[in-house]
Design an enzyme around this catalytic site. Structure first.
Site, PDB file in Angstrom:
ATOM      1  N   CYS A   1      20.127 -15.045 -51.081  1.00 17.13           N
ATOM      2  CA  CYS A   1      18.927 -14.194 -51.202  1.00 17.13           C
ATOM      3  C   CYS A   1      18.870 -13.676 -52.644  1.00 17.13           C
ATOM      4  O   CYS A   1      18.844 -12.467 -52.905  1.00 17.13           O
ATOM      5  CB  CYS A   1      18.917 -13.064 -50.206  1.00 17.13           C
ATOM      6  SG  CYS A   1      19.176 -13.580 -48.484  1.00 17.13           S
TER       7      CYS A   1
ATOM      8  N   GLY B   1      16.972 -12.111 -59.302  1.00 17.76           N
ATOM      9  CA  GLY B   1      17.984 -12.796 -60.085  1.00 17.76           C
ATOM     10  C   GLY B   1      18.903 -11.986 -60.967  1.00 17.76           C
ATOM     11  O   GLY B   1      19.732 -12.561 -61.669  1.00 17.76           O
ATOM     12  N   GLY B   2      18.802 -10.658 -60.956  1.00 20.36           N
ATOM     13  CA  GLY B   2      19.687  -9.865 -61.808  1.00 20.36           C
ATOM     14  C   GLY B   2      21.152 -10.117 -61.519  1.00 20.36           C
ATOM     15  O   GLY B   2      21.977 -10.221 -62.432  1.00 20.36           O
TER      16      GLY B   2
ATOM     17  N   CYS C   1      19.630  -2.711 -50.409  1.00 17.64           N
ATOM     18  CA  CYS C   1      19.056  -1.575 -51.149  1.00 17.64           C
ATOM     19  C   CYS C   1      18.342  -0.660 -50.146  1.00 17.64           C
ATOM     20  O   CYS C   1      17.146  -0.427 -50.225  1.00 17.64           O
ATOM     21  CB  CYS C   1      18.119  -2.038 -52.254  1.00 17.64           C
ATOM     22  SG  CYS C   1      16.802  -3.152 -51.736  1.00 17.64           S
TER      23      CYS C   1
END
Length: 421
Positions: A238, A242-243, A354
């Site tokens: 997932c 992309g960080g 998150c």
């Protein structure tokens, strides 16, 4: 006649789209597409400020309205009230612009231009009342759950943090101390950089050459917990936007980035190219896909309610409700079970969301431990972690009210899961 301000006009459309149309700001990106960059940035800022301060704007307006105004008029009054009370914009300019927008609004608002003028002049005369208003409360379905989990005092601190918004944090490829000095940023204890307010990202040193990327300090901890190193085979599950993929690749790992959304992966590919980093990028449904070989580590940033990001996404409380949460719980469980089967002997699964909801964090992992005998949580060993962030079970629970003196952080749950040897 005062000309129509394109930024204010676009901000009104965004606000109405969220509060009346239940669309996120991201889903309304087209509203800003035709604007010049400065107007686009201003419209977005105004919309964010209004959504963050909606109940406070309504409290300022209530004494001056005999009945609830229609939606378009209400959005206009809210926008102008926030400008008057929060931005400190010259009252005559705000009032004149609001009256012009009322005239331009057609049948829905043009007949109320006199009301707009009268009400906003009254609000402009009592802006000192703004500072005494409470931070907006979270919606009932979420506030009740969080009060049960963390208590009233903690929830009120979170609401205060949401009102303050979110600073911009960066993750650097290397030499964080030198980049902090060069960018005039604060080097946070966990290794992220926090920029001073007002920074124009694309103009900063290091942007063009990909020396850093934007990533909240809380989110950055999940990838750091993986302990990526050269030659290590890591799956970012997932992965978009992309960080975390960038972090893992910058550490030298052989990274596979998997996500179900091809459009979201396009941004990941752009950032990999800008930062001159490499990863195998795959668009697939993790519930159908299977790897050719096991991984040394897997980072699962599972789909969730995103309730930990409200301070930067104040539109979320208006477009989300409790209806779809149980579906997310089931998906998270399925992804944990699937990912555990893809680990090489001695591997680790770092699970994170998150979210501020224990159902997506603490309880989700507790259920996984029951389903998988021998599965354990490894205590986090990273620089800068405060003892109060670590749960009794050894996971990380991060909240918006932590680091309040520094500007807070996103809400996250992170657990380093180790299968039985």
């Amino acid at each position: 006649m005062t000309s129509i301000d394109p930024a204010r006009s676009a901000a009104l459309a965004l606000i109405a789209g969220v509060t009346e149309g239940q669309q996120t700001l991201a889903e309304q990106a087209g509203v800003l597409a035709a604007l010049a960059p400065p107007d686009r940035a201003r419209a977005n800022r105004l919309a964010l400020e209004v959504l963050r301060n909606l109940s406070r704007a309504d409290a300022m307006l209530k004494p001056h309205l005999r009945k609830a105004p229609p939606p378009d008029l209400r959005a206009l009054l809210r926008l102008a009230t926030v400008e008057l009370c929060l931005d400190g914009t010259a009252p005559h300019g705000v009032v004149n612009a609001a009256v012009a927008l009322a005239h331009a609004g057609g049948k829905r608002t043009e007949g109320f231009s006199g009301l707009v003028n009268a009400v906003l002049r009254k609000v402009a005369g009592e802006t000192e009342r703004w500072g005494r208003l409470d931070p907006p409360a979270l919606p009932g379905w979420l506030r009740g759950r969080l009060m049960s989990a963390w208590g009233k005092a903690a929830v009120m601190r979170m609401e205060a943090a949401h009102l303050m918004g979110a600073p911009i944090d960066l993750t650097v490829k290397s030499d964080a101390e030198a980049w902090a000095a060069r960018l005039g940023a604060e080097l946070l204890p966990t290794g992220s950089l926090r920029l001073a307010p007002g920074a124009q990202l694309t103009e900063l040193p290091g942007y063009a050459e990909g020396a850093w990327w934007v990533q909240d300090a809380a989110a950055a901890l999940a990838a750091r917990l993986v302990g990526a190193r050269p030659g290590m085979r890591v799956l970012d599950l997932c992965a978009a936007p992309g960080g975390k993929t960038l972090q893992l690749a910058a550490a030298g790992a052989e990274v596979t980035a998997l996500d179900i959304s091809e459009p979201r992966l396009a941004r990941l590919r752009e950032n990999l190219a800008r930062c001159d980093l490499k990863a195998e990028v795959i668009a697939a449904d993790a519930l159908d896909w299977a790897p050719a070989a096991p991984f040394d580590a897997i980072l699962l940033d599972a789909p969730c309610s995103a309730t930990g990001t409200i301070r930067r996404h104040p539109d979320l409380p208006f477009v989300k409700d409790a209806a779809g949460i149980k579906t997310l719980f089931a998906l998270q469980s399925a992804l944990i079970d699937r990912a555990l089967g893809w680990l090489a002997p001695g591997g680790r699964l770092v699970y994170c969301t998150c979210s501020l909801l224990p159902e997506e964090g603490e309880r989700q992992v507790a259920a996984a431990l029951e389903r998988h005998p021998g599965l354990t949580i490894a205590a986090p060993e990273l620089p800068g972690i405060a003892p109060e962030w670590i749960t009794p079970e050894g996971a990380l629970r991060l909240r918006p009210d932590f680091w309040a003196e520094r500007g807070g952080m996103d809400g996250f749950f992170i657990a380093d899961l180790r299968p039985a040897a």
